[in-house]
Design a protein around this motif. Structure first.
Motif, PDB file in Angstrom:
ATOM      1  N   LEU A   7       0.845  -1.183   0.000  1.00  5.30           N
ATOM      2  CA  LEU A   7       0.000   0.000   0.000  1.00  5.30           C
ATOM      3  C   LEU A   7       0.881   1.232   0.000  1.00  5.30           C
ATOM      4  N   PRO A   8       0.424   2.294  -0.635  1.00  7.46           N
ATOM      5  CA  PRO A   8       1.217   3.516  -0.602  1.00  7.46           C
ATOM      6  C   PRO A   8       1.342   4.033   0.830  1.00  7.46           C
ATOM      7  N   ARG A   9       2.380   4.760   1.074  1.00  8.63           N
ATOM      8  CA  ARG A   9       2.622   5.301   2.392  1.00  8.63           C
ATOM      9  C   ARG A   9       1.504   6.291   2.751  1.00  8.63           C
ATOM     10  N   GLY A  10       0.967   6.185   3.959  1.00  5.56           N
ATOM     11  CA  GLY A  10      -0.088   7.085   4.413  1.00  5.56           C
ATOM     12  C   GLY A  10      -1.494   6.600   4.060  1.00  5.56           C
ATOM     13  N   TYR A  11      -1.569   5.541   3.304  1.00  6.78           N
ATOM     14  CA  TYR A  11      -2.886   5.019   2.928  1.00  6.78           C
ATOM     15  C   TYR A  11      -3.403   4.107   4.023  1.00  6.78           C
ATOM     16  N   ARG A  12      -4.656   4.304   4.407  1.00 10.36           N
ATOM     17  CA  ARG A  12      -5.266   3.452   5.423  1.00 10.36           C
ATOM     18  C   ARG A  12      -6.402   2.671   4.785  1.00 10.36           C
ATOM     19  N   ARG A  13      -6.491   1.429   5.121  1.00 13.50           N
ATOM     20  CA  ARG A  13      -7.592   0.611   4.608  1.00 13.50           C
ATOM     21  C   ARG A  13      -8.892   1.046   5.277  1.00 13.50           C
ATOM     22  N   PRO A  14      -9.976   1.103   4.499  1.00 11.25           N
ATOM     23  CA  PRO A  14     -11.254   1.464   5.130  1.00 11.25           C
ATOM     24  C   PRO A  14     -11.720   0.322   6.037  1.00 11.25           C
ATOM     25  N   ALA A  15     -12.401   0.707   7.081  1.00  8.01           N
ATOM     26  CA  ALA A  15     -12.913  -0.290   8.024  1.00  8.01           C
ATOM     27  C   ALA A  15     -14.006  -1.097   7.344  1.00  8.01           C
ATOM     28  N   PRO A  16     -14.076  -2.380   7.660  1.00  9.28           N
ATOM     29  CA  PRO A  16     -15.155  -3.183   7.069  1.00  9.28           C
ATOM     30  C   PRO A  16     -16.511  -2.696   7.566  1.00  9.28           C
ATOM     31  N   PRO A  17     -17.546  -2.851   6.752  1.00  2.00           N
ATOM     32  CA  PRO A  17     -18.862  -2.366   7.186  1.00  2.00           C
ATOM     33  C   PRO A  17     -19.335  -3.117   8.428  1.00  2.00           C
ATOM     34  N   ARG A  18     -20.005  -2.388   9.282  1.00  2.00           N
ATOM     35  CA  ARG A  18     -20.497  -2.999  10.512  1.00  2.00           C
ATOM     36  C   ARG A  18     -21.700  -3.874  10.201  1.00  2.00           C
ATOM     37  N   ALA A  19     -21.841  -4.915  10.968  1.00  2.00           N
ATOM     38  CA  ALA A  19     -22.903  -5.897  10.722  1.00  2.00           C
ATOM     39  C   ALA A  19     -24.284  -5.280  10.882  1.00  2.00           C
ATOM     40  N   GLU A  20     -24.425  -4.311  11.777  1.00  2.00           N
ATOM     41  CA  GLU A  20     -25.749  -3.725  11.993  1.00  2.00           C
ATOM     42  C   GLU A  20     -26.212  -2.894  10.804  1.00  2.00           C
ATOM     43  N   ARG A  21     -25.257  -2.376  10.027  1.00  2.00           N
ATOM     44  CA  ARG A  21     -25.647  -1.627   8.841  1.00  2.00           C
ATOM     45  C   ARG A  21     -26.088  -2.546   7.716  1.00  2.00           C
ATOM     46  N   LEU A  22     -25.584  -3.754   7.678  1.00  2.00           N
ATOM     47  CA  LEU A  22     -25.902  -4.673   6.606  1.00  2.00           C
ATOM     48  C   LEU A  22     -27.246  -5.364   6.803  1.00  2.00           C
ATOM     49  N   GLU A  23     -27.697  -5.472   8.044  1.00  2.00           N
ATOM     50  CA  GLU A  23     -28.952  -6.156   8.309  1.00  2.00           C
ATOM     51  C   GLU A  23     -30.135  -5.280   7.912  1.00  2.00           C
ATOM     52  N   ALA A  24     -31.126  -5.913   7.353  1.00  2.00           N
ATOM     53  CA  ALA A  24     -32.355  -5.194   7.024  1.00  2.00           C
ATOM     54  C   ALA A  24     -33.117  -4.935   8.324  1.00  2.00           C
ATOM     55  N   PRO A  25     -33.884  -3.867   8.375  1.00  2.00           N
ATOM     56  CA  PRO A  25     -34.653  -3.628   9.590  1.00  2.00           C
ATOM     57  C   PRO A  25     -35.647  -4.762   9.821  1.00  2.00           C
ATOM     58  N   ARG A  26     -35.621  -5.292  11.015  1.00  2.00           N
ATOM     59  CA  ARG A  26     -36.477  -6.439  11.329  1.00  2.00           C
ATOM     60  C   ARG A  26     -37.873  -5.954  11.653  1.00  2.00           C
ATOM     61  N   SER A  27     -38.844  -6.482  10.942  1.00  2.00           N
ATOM     62  CA  SER A  27     -40.210  -6.074  11.211  1.00  2.00           C
ATOM     63  C   SER A  27     -40.768  -6.910  12.349  1.00  2.00           C
ATOM     64  N   GLU A  28     -41.553  -6.284  13.169  1.00  2.00           N
ATOM     65  CA  GLU A  28     -42.115  -6.948  14.330  1.00  2.00           C
ATOM     66  C   GLU A  28     -43.444  -7.595  13.961  1.00  2.00           C
TER      67      GLU A  28
END
Length: 122
Positions: A7-28
């Motif tokens: 990786l180029p110097r100073g480049y940071r890998r983006p954080a993986p997406p959080r699991a709560e963002r990937l889940e669809a809203p659960r309907s009750e």
């Protein structure tokens, strides 16, 4: 190496997406219709000794409301299909069973001569 893992110097890998963002809203699921259906069936069967119309009308009301609840679960063209709180399958089943019981009681009253209490000339 070939540069694939470097990786180029100073480049940071983006954080993986959080699991709560990937889940669809659960309907009750709501079971609130079950006690209402049980009370209506009880009232319809209680008043069946006096009139044929009460169990027949309450059976039709429960049948129509069961179809409406079924539409909220199955019909994507219904605006209620996209609500976050829907009636549960158990509630829909209890409503249809109650409608069947009331309409069956009305049929038994009709076929056994219970209509004479409603219309004396029959």
């Amino acid at each position: 190496m070939d540069g694939y893992r470097e990786l180029p110097r100073g480049y940071r890998r983006p954080a993986p997406p959080r699991a709560e963002r990937l889940e669809a809203p659960r309907s009750e699921r709501s079971h609130a219709a079950i006690p209402v259906a049980v009370v209506l069936v009880g009232a319809g069967l209680y008043f069946a000794k006096d009139s044929l119309l009460v169990p027949a009308l309450l059976g039709v009301v429960l049948l129509l409301s069961g179809l409406s609840f079924l539409s909220t679960r199955l019909n994507p063209l219904s605006p209620h299909f996209y609500l976050t709180r829907k009636p549960s399958w158990a509630a829909i089943g209890v409503i249809f069973l109650g409608a069947t019981a009331l309409l069956g009681e009305a049929w038994v009253l009709w076929s056994s001569g219970g209509a004479s209490r409603l219309l004396p000339h029959l």
